[in-house]
Design a protein around this motif. Structure first.
Motif, short mmCIF file in Angstrom:
data_model
loop_
_atom_site.label_atom_id
_atom_site.label_comp_id
_atom_site.label_asym_id
_atom_site.label_seq_id
_atom_site.Cartn_x
_atom_site.Cartn_y
_atom_site.Cartn_z
N GLU A 1 -1.47 -2.70 -16.71
CA GLU A 1 -1.58 -3.84 -15.79
C GLU A 1 -0.36 -3.92 -14.88
OE1 GLU A 1 -2.76 -7.20 -13.76
OE2 GLU A 1 -3.89 -5.72 -14.93
N ARG B 1 -0.84 -1.34 -12.31
CA ARG B 1 -1.91 -1.72 -11.37
C ARG B 1 -1.39 -2.73 -10.34
NH1 ARG B 1 -5.32 -5.48 -9.92
NH2 ARG B 1 -4.26 -6.99 -11.26
N GLU C 1 0.54 -0.92 -7.72
CA GLU C 1 -0.34 -0.19 -6.80
C GLU C 1 -0.99 -1.15 -5.81
OE1 GLU C 1 -0.56 3.00 -6.68
OE2 GLU C 1 0.50 3.53 -8.51
N ALA D 1 -5.40 2.12 -8.36
CA ALA D 1 -5.52 0.84 -9.06
C ALA D 1 -6.89 0.70 -9.70
CB ALA D 1 -5.27 -0.31 -8.08
N LEU E 1 -7.00 2.62 -12.92
CA LEU E 1 -6.27 1.91 -13.97
C LEU E 1 -7.11 0.79 -14.56
CD1 LEU E 1 -2.73 1.70 -12.30
CD2 LEU E 1 -3.42 3.17 -14.19
#
Length: 448
Positions: free
Chosen positions: A256, A259, A262, A318, A321
Motif C-alpha cells: 500500500e 501504491r 506510484e 499501481a 499492486l
C-alpha cells in the motif's frame, strides 16, 4: 741470427669444372638442413572459431586473455601431462606466442584500424630438446591442456539447470508455488539463446527442440503451477495459519505504501499536463526520410507527451499492486477460515512431489539437448594445426644463396691467373733480393 722475409702464401685454387659441383653440394646441404630444422621445430597455429571471439570474448561472455594460453597453471599441467623434466619457468622461456596482426602497422587512433586477433602462432624452441623431449610433443600437450581448461572455465555455463529443492522443507504451500515458478523460469529463460542460434536442432532420442521444451516449461508454469495454486487457495492450506496471516497483513502494508507513491507520481504528471500552455502542446511536423529514403512528415514529441507516458506507467504499476494486495487478502481469508482435513494436506504434498519431479525431468531434458548441441559447438571452438615446411620456399632460398656462393667461387677462379703471376713476380723479386744481399756480403768480406 739472420731474419728473412716470409714466403708468399701459395693459393691453391679449384679447377673451373669444380664450381657446379660445389654449388650443387652447397644447395643440398642448405636445403636438407633447413628442411630438417623446420620439421623438428614446427609452429602451431591456434584458431578460436566462435562468434564471440571476434569481439575479444570467451563463449560465456567474459573477456578473452591470450596470456592464459602460456599461463603458469597451464604450463604446470603440460609438465605433468608430459612428465617433462623442467620447471614452468624453463618451459616458459622455450615458448613464445604471436599473432598475424603483430606484423601489421595499425593506427590506434583510428577505430576502423583496431582489430582483434582470433589466430595465435605458438613456437617452441629447439632448445627444449635438452630436456629429452621434442618441440612438437610439447606443443601437442599444450594444445590438449589448454583446450580442456578453456572448455571447463570459459565455455557455456549451464549451472542454471542444477535445481535444488532443499529450501522447500517447511515452506508455506503457496510459497512453494512461487519457488517452483522461479526455478522453472530460470530453466525456461536459458533456452531461447540456443533456439535463436539453431531453431531446427533436435535431440536424437526424443526429437525435442529448444522451442518445444520452452513451450513445455511455459505450460508447466501457466497450467500445472496454477492448478496447484488454485487447489491450495480453495482448501486454505497453510503450515502455520497465524504466521501466514500476519505476514500477508505486513506485505499488504508495504504494498500500500508503494501504491501510494506510484499514484502520487501519477497525479503529479497529470497536474503538469493540466497546467501546460495549450500553445506549447501543439505538435510539430518535420519533413524527413525513412530507411527506404521515402519522404514523410515526422511528428515530434513535446514535454506533455512524456508526462502522459510516465503517468500511464505509474498507473499500471499501481494497478498491479492493487491486484497483488487483493490476492494476499483473499489468501489470508481462505487460510483463516480453513477446516481442511488431513487428506487435503497429503494431496498437496503429493502434488508438490509430482511438480518437483516434472520440473527435474524438464531440466534434465534441457541439459541433454543443450549438452548435445554444445558438444558439437565445442568441437570447433579451438582449431589447432601445425606449420609444414614449404619445400618450394626453402628451395628458392637455397637457390639464391647457392647463386651467391657460385658467383664468389667463380670470381675466385677468375682471379687465379693474376694470383699466380703475382706469386711468380714476388718469388723472383725475393730471389733477386736474396742474391743481391749475398753478393753484398761477399764483396764486404773481400774488402776487409
Amino acid at each position: 741470427m739472420t731474419f728473412q722475409p716470409c714466403r708468399p702464401a701459395t693459393i691453391k685454387l679449384l679447377p673451373y669444372g669444380g664450381a657446379p659441383l660445389f654449388g650443387a653440394l652447397f644447395f643440398l646441404l642448405y636445403f636438407i638442413g633447413r628442411l630438417l630444422t623446420e620439421l623438428w621445430t614446427p609452429g602451431m597455429l591456434m584458431i578460436f572459431n566462435y562468434e564471440e571471439a571476434a569481439r575479444g570474448q570467451n563463449p560465456n561472455g567474459t573477456r578473452f586473455n591470450e596470456s592464459n594460453i602460456l599461463s603458469e597453471h597451464i604450463l604446470e599441467k603440460v609438465i605433468q601431462r608430459g612428465n617433462l623434466k623442467m620447471s614452468p619457468e624453463q618451459l616458459s622461456d622455450y615458448l613464445s606466442i604471436s599473432t598475424p596482426l603483430d606484423s601489421e602497422k595499425l593506427d590506434v587512433s583510428q577505430e576502423s584500424d583496431l582489430k582483434i586477433s582470433t589466430e595465435y602462432w605458438i613456437h617452441c624452441s629447439e632448445r627444449v630438446s635438452l630436456h629429452h623431449t621434442k618441440p612438437q610433443t610439447v606443443l601437442n600437450f599444450l594444445a590438449d591442456v589448454y583446450r580442456e581448461d578453456f572448455t571447463l572455465n570459459y565455455a557455456e555455463n549451464d549451472s542454471v539447470l542444477d535445481l535444488s529443492f532443499e529450501d522447500l522443507e517447511g515452506m508455506e504451500y503457496l510459497d512453494v508455488k512461487d519457488y517452483l515458478q522461479m526455478q522453472a523460469t530460470k530453466v525456461r529463460d536459458y533456452l531461447p539463446g540456443y533456439s535463436s542460434e539453431s531453431s531446427s536442432f533436435r535431440a536424437e532420442k526424443d526429437q525435442e527442440t529448444f522451442s518445444s521444451l520452452y513451450q513445455k516449461i511455459e505450460n508447466y508454469i501457466n497450467i500445472e503451477l496454477e492448478r496447484y495454486g488454485a487447489f491450495i487457495l480453495e482448501k486454505g492450506l497453510s503450515t502455520n495459519k497465524d504466521t501466514y496471516q500476519s505476514r500477508m497483513q505486513y506485505a499488504n502494508h508495504l504494498l500500500e505504501n508503494t501504491r501510494q507513491k506510484e499514484m502520487a507520481a501519477h497525479d503529479v504528471r497529470i497536474e503538469a499536463i493540466d497546467i501546460y500552455d495549450a500553445f506549447m502542446t501543439r505538435f510539430v511536423l518535420i519533413p524527413t526520410y525513412d530507411v527506404e529514403q521515402e519522404f514523410y512528415m515526422s511528428r515530434t514529441k513535446v514535454g506533455v507527451d512524456y508526462f502522459a507516458e510516465e503517468a500511464t506507467e505509474f498507473l499500471a504499476e499501481a494497478t498491479e499492486l492493487v491486484e497483488e494486495m487483493e490476492h494476499n487478502t483473499y489468501a489470508s481469508a481462505q487460510v483463516g477460515k480453513s477446516q481442511a482435513p488431513s487428506n487435503a494436506y497429503e494431496e498437496a504434498d503429493r502434488q508438490i512431489d509430482s511438480l518437483k519431479n516434472e520440473l527435474l525431468n524438464l531440466a534434465e531434458q534441457s541439459r541433454t539437448l543443450c549438452d548435445t548441441y554444445i558438444a558439437e559447438k565445442r568441437d570447433g571452438y579451438i582449431q589447432v594445426c601445425f606449420s609444414s615446411p614449404s619445400a618450394s620456399g626453402i628451395a628458392v632460398d637455397a637457390l639464391l644463396l647457392t647463386l651467391l656462393f657460385v658467383i664468389a667461387l667463380g670470381g675466385n677462379m677468375l682471379l687465379e691467373p693474376f694470383c699466380q703471376d703475382s706469386g711468380k713476380v714476388r718469388a723472383a723479386g725475393h730471389k733477386a733480393w736474396r742474391l743481391g744481399r749475398k753478393n753484398g756480403k761477399t764483396e764486404k768480406g773481400d774488402a776487409s
